[in-house]
Design a protein around this motif. Structure first.
Motif, PDB file in Angstrom:
ATOM      1  N   ALA A 110      26.574 -21.075  15.258  1.00 24.76           N
ATOM      2  CA  ALA A 110      27.422 -20.220  16.103  1.00 24.76           C
ATOM      3  C   ALA A 110      28.125 -21.070  17.163  1.00 24.76           C
ATOM      4  O   ALA A 110      29.312 -20.869  17.438  1.00 24.76           O
ATOM      5  CB  ALA A 110      26.583 -19.126  16.758  1.00 24.76           C
ATOM      6  N   ALA A 111      27.398 -22.025  17.742  1.00 21.96           N
ATOM      7  CA  ALA A 111      28.000 -22.896  18.762  1.00 21.96           C
ATOM      8  C   ALA A 111      29.088 -23.768  18.152  1.00 21.96           C
ATOM      9  O   ALA A 111      30.133 -23.999  18.767  1.00 21.96           O
ATOM     10  CB  ALA A 111      26.917 -23.758  19.409  1.00 21.96           C
ATOM     11  N   ALA A 152      30.994 -23.058  15.762  1.00 25.03           N
ATOM     12  CA  ALA A 152      32.085 -22.249  15.204  1.00 25.03           C
ATOM     13  C   ALA A 152      33.351 -22.282  16.065  1.00 25.03           C
ATOM     14  O   ALA A 152      34.425 -21.967  15.571  1.00 25.03           O
ATOM     15  CB  ALA A 152      31.620 -20.801  15.019  1.00 25.03           C
ATOM     16  N   HIS A 153      33.232 -22.677  17.307  1.00 20.03           N
ATOM     17  CA  HIS A 153      34.393 -22.644  18.204  1.00 20.03           C
ATOM     18  C   HIS A 153      34.947 -24.055  18.413  1.00 20.03           C
ATOM     19  O   HIS A 153      34.192 -24.980  18.738  1.00 20.03           O
ATOM     20  CB  HIS A 153      33.990 -22.027  19.546  1.00 20.03           C
ATOM     21  CG  HIS A 153      35.157 -21.581  20.346  1.00 20.03           C
ATOM     22  ND1 HIS A 153      35.968 -22.458  21.038  1.00 20.03           N
ATOM     23  CD2 HIS A 153      35.679 -20.351  20.550  1.00 20.03           C
ATOM     24  CE1 HIS A 153      36.915 -21.785  21.643  1.00 20.03           C
ATOM     25  NE2 HIS A 153      36.766 -20.499  21.362  1.00 20.03           N
ATOM     26  N   PRO A 154      36.272 -24.235  18.270  1.00 15.47           N
ATOM     27  CA  PRO A 154      36.852 -25.580  18.402  1.00 15.47           C
ATOM     28  C   PRO A 154      36.667 -26.204  19.784  1.00 15.47           C
ATOM     29  O   PRO A 154      36.516 -27.424  19.885  1.00 15.47           O
ATOM     30  CB  PRO A 154      38.330 -25.378  18.062  1.00 15.47           C
ATOM     31  CG  PRO A 154      38.584 -23.925  18.138  1.00 15.47           C
ATOM     32  CD  PRO A 154      37.271 -23.238  17.917  1.00 15.47           C
ATOM     33  N   THR A 155      36.662 -25.403  20.828  1.00 13.82           N
ATOM     34  CA  THR A 155      36.460 -25.956  22.170  1.00 13.82           C
ATOM     35  C   THR A 155      35.064 -26.551  22.292  1.00 13.82           C
ATOM     36  O   THR A 155      34.882 -27.641  22.844  1.00 13.82           O
ATOM     37  CB  THR A 155      36.683 -24.882  23.253  1.00 13.82           C
ATOM     38  OG1 THR A 155      38.021 -24.404  23.155  1.00 13.82           O
ATOM     39  CG2 THR A 155      36.422 -25.428  24.651  1.00 13.82           C
ATOM     40  N   ARG A 156      34.066 -25.845  21.755  1.00 15.21           N
ATOM     41  CA  ARG A 156      32.700 -26.360  21.832  1.00 15.21           C
ATOM     42  C   ARG A 156      32.536 -27.628  20.990  1.00 15.21           C
ATOM     43  O   ARG A 156      31.843 -28.561  21.386  1.00 15.21           O
ATOM     44  CB  ARG A 156      31.701 -25.276  21.431  1.00 15.21           C
ATOM     45  CG  ARG A 156      31.669 -24.134  22.449  1.00 15.21           C
ATOM     46  CD  ARG A 156      30.521 -23.195  22.238  1.00 15.21           C
ATOM     47  NE  ARG A 156      30.688 -22.306  21.122  1.00 15.21           N
ATOM     48  CZ  ARG A 156      31.198 -21.079  21.190  1.00 15.21           C
ATOM     49  NH1 ARG A 156      31.622 -20.603  22.353  1.00 15.21           N
ATOM     50  NH2 ARG A 156      31.293 -20.330  20.117  1.00 15.21           N
ATOM     51  N   ARG A 157      33.207 -27.672  19.836  1.00 17.37           N
ATOM     52  CA  ARG A 157      33.159 -28.900  19.030  1.00 17.37           C
ATOM     53  C   ARG A 157      33.813 -30.056  19.785  1.00 17.37           C
ATOM     54  O   ARG A 157      33.324 -31.187  19.762  1.00 17.37           O
ATOM     55  CB  ARG A 157      33.831 -28.685  17.669  1.00 17.37           C
ATOM     56  CG  ARG A 157      33.039 -27.748  16.767  1.00 17.37           C
ATOM     57  CD  ARG A 157      33.541 -27.776  15.341  1.00 17.37           C
ATOM     58  NE  ARG A 157      34.950 -27.460  15.198  1.00 17.37           N
ATOM     59  CZ  ARG A 157      35.459 -26.236  15.050  1.00 17.37           C
ATOM     60  NH1 ARG A 157      34.671 -25.179  15.026  1.00 17.37           N
ATOM     61  NH2 ARG A 157      36.761 -26.065  14.906  1.00 17.37           N
ATOM     62  N   LYS A 189      30.946 -21.364  30.415  1.00 15.48           N
ATOM     63  CA  LYS A 189      30.476 -20.391  29.414  1.00 15.48           C
ATOM     64  C   LYS A 189      30.247 -21.083  28.074  1.00 15.48           C
ATOM     65  O   LYS A 189      29.252 -20.834  27.395  1.00 15.48           O
ATOM     66  CB  LYS A 189      31.473 -19.245  29.257  1.00 15.48           C
ATOM     67  CG  LYS A 189      31.460 -18.268  30.408  1.00 15.48           C
ATOM     68  CD  LYS A 189      32.432 -17.129  30.172  1.00 15.48           C
ATOM     69  CE  LYS A 189      32.444 -16.190  31.352  1.00 15.48           C
ATOM     70  NZ  LYS A 189      33.361 -15.065  31.155  1.00 15.48           N
ATOM     71  N   HIS A 190      31.168 -21.941  27.692  1.00 13.91           N
ATOM     72  CA  HIS A 190      30.993 -22.690  26.443  1.00 13.91           C
ATOM     73  C   HIS A 190      29.751 -23.583  26.528  1.00 13.91           C
ATOM     74  O   HIS A 190      28.991 -23.697  25.561  1.00 13.91           O
ATOM     75  CB  HIS A 190      32.233 -23.539  26.145  1.00 13.91           C
ATOM     76  CG  HIS A 190      33.393 -22.753  25.638  1.00 13.91           C
ATOM     77  ND1 HIS A 190      33.370 -22.072  24.436  1.00 13.91           N
ATOM     78  CD2 HIS A 190      34.624 -22.546  26.165  1.00 13.91           C
ATOM     79  CE1 HIS A 190      34.539 -21.485  24.249  1.00 13.91           C
ATOM     80  NE2 HIS A 190      35.322 -21.745  25.278  1.00 13.91           N
ATOM     81  N   VAL A 208      26.572 -21.650  25.874  1.00 16.18           N
ATOM     82  CA  VAL A 208      26.352 -21.435  24.439  1.00 16.18           C
ATOM     83  C   VAL A 208      25.759 -22.700  23.816  1.00 16.18           C
ATOM     84  O   VAL A 208      24.803 -22.635  23.034  1.00 16.18           O
ATOM     85  CB  VAL A 208      27.671 -21.035  23.733  1.00 16.18           C
ATOM     86  CG1 VAL A 208      27.497 -21.001  22.225  1.00 16.18           C
ATOM     87  CG2 VAL A 208      28.167 -19.684  24.243  1.00 16.18           C
TER      88      VAL A 208
END
Length: 125
Positions: free
Chosen positions: A11-12, A14-19, A48-49, A52
């Motif tokens: 889930a973490a 899944a988001h490009p910013t977190r990657r 927030k990111h 996660v």
């Protein structure tokens, strides 16, 4: 392997910013301010990111005087890679079977159906 942690890891990721945050932390630890610089978003949004990523065990925060640097924790990534490796093996075997079938079909295409080789123009040799 803990299924909940694996779910949180995927889930973490899944988001490009977190990657992108993880890619930055792979270089060196960084503060929230430093992590927010390349993005067009506020520090609270980056935080927030980071929460996660922390829940997934991918990031930890330390304390260095007034700084609270974030650092990458790679173990959950290794767990995800290990889980994916089972599927990589499955697909490798599937591709090997597909290659064998393709070779067989191409061998049949090079004959006239009775085992005699054909020329590229379809004529029997």
């Amino acid at each position: 392997m803990d299924a909940e942690l694996l779910d949180a890891t995927f889930a973490a990721l899944a988001h490009p910013t977190r990657r992108a945050i993880l890619a930055r932390l792979a270089l060196s630890e960084a503060t929230v301010t430093e992590l927010a610089e390349p993005f067009e978003m506020s520090q609270p949004a980056i935080s927030k990111h980071l929460r996660v990523l922390e829940r997934a065990g991918l990031v930890s925060r330390g304390r260095d005087a007034q700084r609270r640097p974030c650092r990458l924790e790679a173990q959950p990534l290794w767990d995800a890679v290990a889980w994916l490796a089972d599927y990589r093996d499955y697909w490798a075997e599937s591709y090997q079977r597909l290659d064998a079938l393709l070779d067989e079909l191409q061998a049949v295409d090079r004959t006239d159906g009775e085992g005699r080789p054909t020329r590229p123009d379809g004529m029997v040799r």
